[in-house]
Design an enzyme around this catalytic site. Structure first.
Site, PDB file in Angstrom:
ATOM      1  N   LYS A 104     -23.454  35.198  -8.301  1.00  0.00           N
ATOM      2  CA  LYS A 104     -22.920  35.489  -6.966  1.00  0.00           C
ATOM      3  C   LYS A 104     -21.479  35.009  -6.925  1.00  0.00           C
ATOM      4  O   LYS A 104     -21.103  34.097  -7.661  1.00  0.00           O
ATOM      5  CB  LYS A 104     -23.725  34.734  -5.896  1.00  0.00           C
ATOM      6  CG  LYS A 104     -23.675  35.382  -4.541  1.00  0.00           C
ATOM      7  CD  LYS A 104     -24.661  36.529  -4.452  1.00  0.00           C
ATOM      8  CE  LYS A 104     -24.686  37.177  -3.098  1.00  0.00           C
ATOM      9  NZ  LYS A 104     -25.820  38.099  -2.950  1.00  0.00           N
TER      10      LYS A 104
ATOM     11  N   GLY B  52     -28.612  45.537   8.210  1.00  0.00           N
ATOM     12  CA  GLY B  52     -29.284  45.603   9.511  1.00  0.00           C
ATOM     13  C   GLY B  52     -29.233  46.986  10.146  1.00  0.00           C
ATOM     14  O   GLY B  52     -30.261  47.539  10.554  1.00  0.00           O
TER      15      GLY B  52
ATOM     16  N   GLY C 177     -28.620  41.135  12.905  1.00  0.00           N
ATOM     17  CA  GLY C 177     -27.504  41.528  12.040  1.00  0.00           C
ATOM     18  C   GLY C 177     -27.372  43.037  12.083  1.00  0.00           C
ATOM     19  O   GLY C 177     -28.372  43.757  11.919  1.00  0.00           O
ATOM     20  N   TYR C 178     -26.161  43.527  12.332  1.00  0.00           N
ATOM     21  CA  TYR C 178     -26.000  44.983  12.406  1.00  0.00           C
ATOM     22  C   TYR C 178     -24.887  45.433  11.460  1.00  0.00           C
ATOM     23  O   TYR C 178     -24.044  46.259  11.789  1.00  0.00           O
ATOM     24  CB  TYR C 178     -25.705  45.409  13.856  1.00  0.00           C
ATOM     25  CG  TYR C 178     -26.375  46.723  14.221  1.00  0.00           C
ATOM     26  CD1 TYR C 178     -27.760  46.846  14.188  1.00  0.00           C
ATOM     27  CD2 TYR C 178     -25.627  47.842  14.581  1.00  0.00           C
ATOM     28  CE1 TYR C 178     -28.382  48.039  14.497  1.00  0.00           C
ATOM     29  CE2 TYR C 178     -26.241  49.043  14.902  1.00  0.00           C
ATOM     30  CZ  TYR C 178     -27.622  49.130  14.859  1.00  0.00           C
ATOM     31  OH  TYR C 178     -28.243  50.325  15.173  1.00  0.00           O
ATOM     32  N   GLY C 179     -24.889  44.844  10.254  1.00  0.00           N
ATOM     33  CA  GLY C 179     -23.956  45.262   9.215  1.00  0.00           C
ATOM     34  C   GLY C 179     -24.641  46.272   8.320  1.00  0.00           C
ATOM     35  O   GLY C 179     -25.553  46.988   8.760  1.00  0.00           O
ATOM     36  N   ASN C 180     -24.262  46.284   7.054  1.00  0.00           N
ATOM     37  CA  ASN C 180     -24.815  47.274   6.132  1.00  0.00           C
ATOM     38  C   ASN C 180     -26.348  47.260   6.122  1.00  0.00           C
ATOM     39  O   ASN C 180     -26.988  48.290   6.330  1.00  0.00           O
ATOM     40  CB  ASN C 180     -24.248  47.019   4.722  1.00  0.00           C
ATOM     41  CG  ASN C 180     -24.809  47.991   3.712  1.00  0.00           C
ATOM     42  OD1 ASN C 180     -24.938  49.180   3.992  1.00  0.00           O
ATOM     43  ND2 ASN C 180     -25.186  47.495   2.549  1.00  0.00           N
TER      44      ASN C 180
HETATM   45  P1  NAD Z   1     -22.496  42.805   6.462  1.00  0.00           P
HETATM   46  O1  NAD Z   1     -21.236  42.046   6.354  1.00  0.00           O
HETATM   47  O2  NAD Z   1     -22.435  44.280   6.309  1.00  0.00           O
HETATM   48  O3  NAD Z   1     -23.217  42.470   7.867  1.00  0.00           O
HETATM   49  C1  NAD Z   1     -23.495  41.185   8.309  1.00  0.00           C
HETATM   50  C2  NAD Z   1     -23.997  41.285   9.742  1.00  0.00           C
HETATM   51  O4  NAD Z   1     -24.460  40.014  10.165  1.00  0.00           O
HETATM   52  C3  NAD Z   1     -22.912  41.705  10.739  1.00  0.00           C
HETATM   53  O5  NAD Z   1     -23.453  42.598  11.676  1.00  0.00           O
HETATM   54  C4  NAD Z   1     -22.556  40.394  11.443  1.00  0.00           C
HETATM   55  O6  NAD Z   1     -22.081  40.596  12.762  1.00  0.00           O
HETATM   56  C5  NAD Z   1     -23.908  39.721  11.453  1.00  0.00           C
HETATM   57  N1  NAD Z   1     -23.817  38.284  11.607  1.00  0.00           N
HETATM   58  C6  NAD Z   1     -22.941  37.414  11.038  1.00  0.00           C
HETATM   59  N2  NAD Z   1     -23.192  36.176  11.479  1.00  0.00           N
HETATM   60  C7  NAD Z   1     -24.252  36.261  12.316  1.00  0.00           C
HETATM   61  C8  NAD Z   1     -24.982  35.322  13.101  1.00  0.00           C
HETATM   62  N3  NAD Z   1     -24.660  34.029  13.070  1.00  0.00           N
HETATM   63  N4  NAD Z   1     -26.018  35.764  13.841  1.00  0.00           N
HETATM   64  C9  NAD Z   1     -26.334  37.084  13.862  1.00  0.00           C
HETATM   65  N5  NAD Z   1     -25.682  38.013  13.169  1.00  0.00           N
HETATM   66  C10 NAD Z   1     -24.655  37.598  12.408  1.00  0.00           C
HETATM   67  O7  NAD Z   1     -23.495  42.159   5.383  1.00  0.00           O
HETATM   68  P2  NAD Z   1     -24.766  42.825   4.707  1.00  0.00           P
HETATM   69  O8  NAD Z   1     -24.351  43.408   3.418  1.00  0.00           O
HETATM   70  O9  NAD Z   1     -25.486  43.646   5.713  1.00  0.00           O
HETATM   71  O10 NAD Z   1     -25.627  41.524   4.359  1.00  0.00           O
HETATM   72  C11 NAD Z   1     -26.516  40.907   5.305  1.00  0.00           C
HETATM   73  C12 NAD Z   1     -27.505  40.045   4.560  1.00  0.00           C
HETATM   74  O11 NAD Z   1     -28.226  40.825   3.617  1.00  0.00           O
HETATM   75  C13 NAD Z   1     -26.906  38.883   3.753  1.00  0.00           C
HETATM   76  O12 NAD Z   1     -27.797  37.807   3.758  1.00  0.00           O
HETATM   77  C14 NAD Z   1     -26.822  39.469   2.350  1.00  0.00           C
HETATM   78  O13 NAD Z   1     -26.768  38.456   1.349  1.00  0.00           O
HETATM   79  C15 NAD Z   1     -28.104  40.255   2.322  1.00  0.00           C
HETATM   80  N6  NAD Z   1     -28.160  41.316   1.314  1.00  0.00           N
HETATM   81  C16 NAD Z   1     -27.245  42.324   1.298  1.00  0.00           C
HETATM   82  C17 NAD Z   1     -27.357  43.333   0.355  1.00  0.00           C
HETATM   83  C18 NAD Z   1     -26.425  44.520   0.319  1.00  0.00           C
HETATM   84  O14 NAD Z   1     -26.705  45.456  -0.437  1.00  0.00           O
HETATM   85  N7  NAD Z   1     -25.380  44.559   1.122  1.00  0.00           N
HETATM   86  C19 NAD Z   1     -28.380  43.289  -0.604  1.00  0.00           C
HETATM   87  C20 NAD Z   1     -29.303  42.256  -0.558  1.00  0.00           C
HETATM   88  C21 NAD Z   1     -29.178  41.278   0.412  1.00  0.00           C
END
Ligand code: NAD
Length: 416
Positions: free
Chosen positions: A106, A223, A218-221
């Site tokens: 990581k 969520g 969480g509403y990123g990628n």
């Molecule tokens: P991202 O940056 O696209 O989205 C993160 C989201 O979390 C955003 O909507 C942000 O507003 C929200 N957030 C941040 N702090 C917060 C809080 N304190 N309370 C509530 N919401 C909060 O990231 P992502 O890629 O969606 O990753 C999210 C999680 O999934 C992480 O734990 C990451 O390690 C895990 N993950 C991601 C992937 C991937 O393919 N992107 C794969 C496996 C695991």
């Protein structure tokens, strides 16, 4: 949230539980507690106003007994070496659980991307890439996106790596845009895997997915795509949140409209006919399926007893502490752990790498079919082991992952 237990102490406690159950050789247990290599870098970036800022970053390579190191890169103000080390360890188990030929790594940069321009983020990414250049590469360590990094970030890494090599190396990184060798389906893959796991868990509980109520933190990628895929499969999305707070609507939300609203306003909150709620309230929402998809340490001993979901499918890495795991298990909540539930991302990354190495491009149907088969098999492997061991799904997934890595270490032997 409230009580904070460091991600690394959680990861080490999980390893200890698996090691005990597996009666692991103490030498191998000790080896697995520590990453193979951690590189700390200082990244000097010229900001748009002409000032030079120095950001702290790292790349942690945990174990590569089963194949090249693999893992995302996170940009966040709270990034620390401890957190990145835990995330690297979880990557090792995850790749083993889903049985793809990678180890775990990581990377992280301590910065606030929300306060940086696109040009500043590009300069930061390119400089960071040059600093970790010697230890990454298609057969060494293959980065991918994580929190607050995306396909564009991966394109900058690919270009910087290729410029330094003197030829194009798309296979040095995954999660790229399709125009430069990215895979169909990669953007939604983590979330598809999460929802497929939730579906399999629901089947085991005799719960119908159609009409099941879902809350997503969480509403990123991860969520937003999970909410979208669950909605398309017939679920009712009753609550979602991001870092600014959450919303609840008993009648159900349309995730596509919430996405548009967030794109316009920067937040999911203050949406028509919805009640604004806090992230704490989101986790405690009455629903069938809870999908934590933000950060670590969200379900702890403080709120575990207030969780009302029947299934928790962990989109995020490390959202539940070991004490909370125990409490949820005792309450009869079926938790699908991160190293299984969100392994769809790294699995599709593996498919992207294979396509790059063979200069092929698969259709989205092919990627999704392979992904779904892999996820269902991994879910069933873990579920079967959990039944046999009379354990929760996390312990079974860790036993499977740690056991496979330990077997590879033993088979390779130590050199010199
Ligand atoms: P991202 O940056 O696209 O989205 C993160 C989201 O979390 C955003 O909507 C942000 O507003 C929200 N957030 C941040 N702090 C917060 C809080 N304190 N309370 C509530 N919401 C909060 O990231 P992502 O890629 O969606 O990753 C999210 C999680 O999934 C992480 O734990 C990451 O390690 C895990 N993950 C991601 C992937 C991937 O393919 N992107 C794969 C496996 C695991």
């Amino acid at each position: 949230m409230g009580e904070t237990q460091s991600a690394l102490s959680v990861a080490c406690e999980q390893l200890r539980i698996a090691a005990e159950k597996l009666k692991l050789d103490p030498g191998i247990h000790e080896m697995l507690k520590h990453p193979r290599r951690s590189l700390i870098v200082s990244i000097n970036v010229k900001m748009d106003n002409g000032n030079v800022c120095t950001f702290s970053g790292c790349r942690v390579q945990h174990n590569d007994a089963r194949g090249p190191f693999k893992g995302g890169i996170r940009y966040h103000p709270n990034v620390s070496l401890d957190e990145v080390t835990a995330l690297a360890m979880w990557m090792t188990w995850k790749c083993a659980v889903v049985d793809i030929p990678y180890g775990g790594a990581k990377g992280g940069v301590c910065c606030n991307p929300k306060e940086m321009s696109k040009a500043e983020l590009e300069r930061l990414t390119r400089r960071y890439t040059t600093l970790i250049f010697d230890i990454i590469g298609p057969y060494r360590d293959v980065p991918a996106p994580d929190v607050y990094t995306d396909a564009q970030t991966m394109a900058w890494i690919m270009d910087t790596y290729s410029q330094l090599k003197g030829y194009s190396v798309p296979e040095c990184v995954t999660g790229k845009p399709i125009s430069v060798g990215g895979s169909e389906g990669r953007a939604e893959a983590t979330s598809l895997g999460v929802v497929v796991c939730a579906r399999e868990a629901a089947k085991n509980l005799g719960l119908k997915l159609k009409g099941a109520t879902v809350a997503v933190q969480g509403y990123g990628n991860v969520g937003w795509n999970a909410a979208k895929i669950a909605y398309d499969m017939g679920c009712k999305i009753v609550a979602v949140s991001d870092s600014t707070g959450g919303i609840y609507c008993e009648k159900g939300l349309n995730p596509y409209k919430i996405y548009q609203h967030k794109s316009k306003t920067g937040s999911v909150t203050n949406y028509e006919k919805c009640k604004n709620i806090t992230n704490e309230e989101l986790l405690e929402t009455k629903c069938d399926i809870l999908i934590p998809a933000a950060l670590e340490n969200q379900i702890t001993k403080k709120n575990a007893n207030k969780i009302k979901a029947k299934i928790v499918a962990e989109g995020a890495n490390g959202p539940t502490t070991p004490e909370a795991d125990k409490a949820l298990h005792e309450k009869g909540i079926l938790l699908v752990p991160d190293i299984l539930a969100n392994s769809g991302g790294v699995t599709a990354s593996y498919y992207e790498w294979v396509q790059n190495l063979t200069r092929e491009h698969w259709t989205v149907e092919e990627v999704n079919r392979k992904l779904e088969d892999k996820m269902v098999k991994a879910f069933n492997d873990v579920h079967k082991l959990a039944k046999k061991e009379k354990s929760d799904m996390r312990t079974a997934a860790l036993m499977l992952g740690v056991g496979r890595v330990a077997e590879a270490i033993k088979t390779l032997g130590l050199w010199p």
